[in-house]
Design an enzyme around this catalytic site. Structure first.
Site, PDB file in Angstrom:
ATOM      1  N   TYR A 187       0.812  -1.227   0.000  1.00  0.00           N
ATOM      2  CA  TYR A 187       0.000   0.000   0.000  1.00  0.00           C
ATOM      3  C   TYR A 187       0.839   1.268   0.000  1.00  0.00           C
ATOM      4  O   TYR A 187       0.298   2.368   0.010  1.00  0.00           O
ATOM      5  CB  TYR A 187      -0.928   0.022   1.221  1.00  0.00           C
ATOM      6  CG  TYR A 187      -2.100  -0.889   1.046  1.00  0.00           C
ATOM      7  CD1 TYR A 187      -1.910  -2.265   1.113  1.00  0.00           C
ATOM      8  CD2 TYR A 187      -3.366  -0.409   0.782  1.00  0.00           C
ATOM      9  CE1 TYR A 187      -2.961  -3.128   0.930  1.00  0.00           C
ATOM     10  CE2 TYR A 187      -4.429  -1.270   0.605  1.00  0.00           C
ATOM     11  CZ  TYR A 187      -4.222  -2.615   0.677  1.00  0.00           C
ATOM     12  OH  TYR A 187      -5.263  -3.479   0.496  1.00  0.00           O
ATOM     13  N   LYS A 254       1.949 -14.484   5.238  1.00  0.00           N
ATOM     14  CA  LYS A 254       2.177 -15.395   4.105  1.00  0.00           C
ATOM     15  C   LYS A 254       3.687 -15.622   4.010  1.00  0.00           C
ATOM     16  O   LYS A 254       4.315 -15.512   2.954  1.00  0.00           O
ATOM     17  CB  LYS A 254       1.595 -14.735   2.846  1.00  0.00           C
ATOM     18  CG  LYS A 254       1.504 -15.601   1.645  1.00  0.00           C
ATOM     19  CD  LYS A 254       0.454 -16.695   1.756  1.00  0.00           C
ATOM     20  CE  LYS A 254       0.629 -17.652   0.588  1.00  0.00           C
ATOM     21  NZ  LYS A 254       0.033 -18.960   0.789  1.00  0.00           N
ATOM     22  N   ASP A 305      -3.652 -18.145   3.975  1.00  0.00           N
ATOM     23  CA  ASP A 305      -4.704 -18.947   3.330  1.00  0.00           C
ATOM     24  C   ASP A 305      -5.394 -19.863   4.344  1.00  0.00           C
ATOM     25  O   ASP A 305      -6.619 -20.020   4.328  1.00  0.00           O
ATOM     26  CB  ASP A 305      -4.170 -19.751   2.131  1.00  0.00           C
ATOM     27  CG  ASP A 305      -2.726 -20.179   2.288  1.00  0.00           C
ATOM     28  OD1 ASP A 305      -1.953 -19.432   2.900  1.00  0.00           O
ATOM     29  OD2 ASP A 305      -2.372 -21.262   1.820  1.00  0.00           O
ATOM     30  N   ASP A 329      -6.651  -6.176   4.946  1.00  0.00           N
ATOM     31  CA  ASP A 329      -7.715  -5.610   4.109  1.00  0.00           C
ATOM     32  C   ASP A 329      -8.699  -6.709   3.721  1.00  0.00           C
ATOM     33  O   ASP A 329      -9.915  -6.579   3.896  1.00  0.00           O
ATOM     34  CB  ASP A 329      -7.056  -4.997   2.859  1.00  0.00           C
ATOM     35  CG  ASP A 329      -8.016  -4.107   2.096  1.00  0.00           C
ATOM     36  OD1 ASP A 329      -9.170  -3.968   2.526  1.00  0.00           O
ATOM     37  OD2 ASP A 329      -7.611  -3.550   1.055  1.00  0.00           O
TER      38      ASP A 329
END
Ligand code: NAD
Length: 456
Positions: A187, A254, A305, A329
């Site tokens: 971002y 992740k 995930d 987000d």
């Protein structure tokens, strides 16, 4: 800090400023001045029709009065942003003139200097939804506020309210608070368009470094994540869990793929817990090895995930989640959907020197001035504000009163169609046999919450 002077604002005559000291401790007087941005669309009052922010503020005032019997009181300071601010400060600027203005002039249209001065001085605010500015230069009031005041944590509580239809059959087990890092990650806006000179230079550099699998035609985005940026977010999440006596903090990442950004986020999280909260936390690994978790917050991590599965399958195992920007987000909207959508999704953007509490939905323009929209999300953002101030008694009163109001209507609806409900149209239409028309006005809904605040 010198007391600001304003072009068009008048601070409340009574009330005391909230301050934050050099150690980051918030000092909340019993009569705090809180900035109030009522917002655009359903946020604004139109004639006799109150907007959702006004409805929410009435409930918060009633809860504070009930909890502290007059010893504490919020003094709201009306400040402005969005279309409302533009109409007030620059009524003669036409839409077709906006693009010719500089980025800072566009910012002033929607976020006047008065508003920034007030928020800088008073540090804390409650905000209704705002129209996204037109024009290409100044894109987002929310992003500007986040950067200007270093509001580095986006805090989103997600919980189930009985009586609200939720798609997940385990929705009643959802009660989590997501801390999303707000200032780093992809971002940051460092992106290079495919085919441009800058993209080419970066790709050349990467090839020089041996990364030959990047095609020369690629667009490039950069994902910076620092130990400072990650740790301050995780610190806030751990402190929150300790203060609220919650069982765990989960680091969602992740890191199996992005080792030096997301993987590092996880490592920095465990390091921080060991260094700063050794007495109050224990890692999940240590628990597996037989460590005693009694009275401690368990710090664990999950790959992103798997986290999306976990919040659906075993939501009760997650109470506080700390995560980098992009994961956060996605997760906050997905988690909100678990319990019935963003209609009741509260939020806050919090930094070390300032905090802005706000609903996550938009201005729903077609309901402007109709006294119909659900004030729940702004109200629950106000609950976060009360909690942030340490006014937990008032916060609990609102939570219970909202629960009772939903539960009461659900009970009536279960008896069959035609009963008198006390919730707004968006909730009413979820009950079998009831349509939108069975909903009550925003003000009647908030009056009913106040009724339950006083014991029903
Ligand atoms: P929206 O959230 O305003 O509305 C989408 C739909 O959701 C509405 O038509 C309505 O049916 C429903 N809805 C939303 N809030 C509701 C409430 N409190 N009670 C009942 N129903 C509700 O999204 P949008 O239409 O995409 O955006 C409208 C404007 O709001 C745009 O200018 C957008 O940029 C802005 N926006 C602002 C914020 C913010 O200030 N935080 C967030 C999102 C969108």
């Amino acid at each position: 800090m010198t007391v600001p002077t304003y072009e068009k604002l008048t601070p409340p005559r009574q009330g005391t400023r909230v301050t934050v000291d050099a150690n980051g401790r918030w000092h909340i007087p019993d009569d705090p001045i809180i900035c109030l941005l009522r917002g655009d669309g359903i946020g604004r009052d139109v004639g006799e029709a109150p907007g959702i922010t006004t409805c929410a503020a009435r409930v918060l005032d009633a809860a504070v009065e009930k909890a502290y019997g007059g010893k504490r009181r919020i003094h709201w300071f009306d400040i402005h942003a969005g279309d409302v601010a533009r109409e007030m400060y620059f009524p003669n600027v036409k839409d077709e003139q906006v693009n010719a203005l500089s980025e800072d002039q566009q910012r002033q249209l929607y976020l006047p200097d008065d508003t920034l001065k007030a928020f800088e001085y008073y540090s804390i605010g409650l905000k209704g939804p705002l129209t996204t500015p037109i024009g290409g230069g100044f894109r987002s009031i929310n992003v500007y506020l986040r950067i200007r005041f270093d509001l580095y944590a986006c805090v989103r509580p997600v919980r189930y309210f009985k009586g609200v239809e939720a798609p997940n059959k385990r929705a009643n087990k959802v009660n989590m608070v997501i801390f999303r890092e707000n200032t780093e990650d992809v971002y940051c806006g460092i992106e290079f368009k495919s085919g441009t000179e800058k993209a080419k230079r970066i790709i050349d550099l990467l090839r020089e470094m041996g990364y030959t699998n990047v095609l020369p035609s690629a667009g490039i985005g950069i994902k910076p994540m620092s130990p400072e940026g990650s740790k301050r977010l995780i610190r806030m999440a751990i402190r929150y869990a300790i203060d609220k006596k919650l069982p765990s903090v989960t680091l969602m990442h992740k890191g199996n793929i992005m080792k030096f950004t997301e993987g590092a986020f996880k490592d920095w999280g465990y390091e921080l817990a060991r260094q700063e909260f050794a007495a109050q936390t224990i890692s999940e690994d240590d628990v597996y090895k037989g460590g005693d978790a009694k009275g401690k917050v368990i710090v664990k991590d999950r790959i992103a995930d798997s986290m999306f599965q976990q919040v659906q399958l075993r939501p009760d195992e997650y109470s506080v989640i700390a995560t980098p920007n992009l994961n956060g987000d996605y997760l906050s909207d997905a988690a909100a959907a678990l319990v019935g959508g963003i209609g009741l999704a509260a939020g806050a953007n919090i930094g070390d020197r300032a905090a802005m509490f706000e609903a996550t939905h938009g201005t729903a323009p077609k309901y402007t001035g109709k006294n119909m929209a659900n004030p729940g999300a702004v109200l629950l953002s106000g609950v976060l504000l009360l909690e942030h101030m340490g006014w937990g008694e008032a916060a609990n009163l609102v939570n219970h009163a909202v629960e009772s109001t939903f539960a009461e209507s659900e009970e009536i609806a279960q008896k069959g169609p035609g009963g008198k409900l006390f919730v707004t149209y968006d909730i009413a239409r979820q009950f079998p046999g009831y349509g939108e028309k069975a909903g009550v006005s925003s003000s009647a809904f908030s009056e009913r919450i106040i009724h339950h605040l006083h014991g029903g």
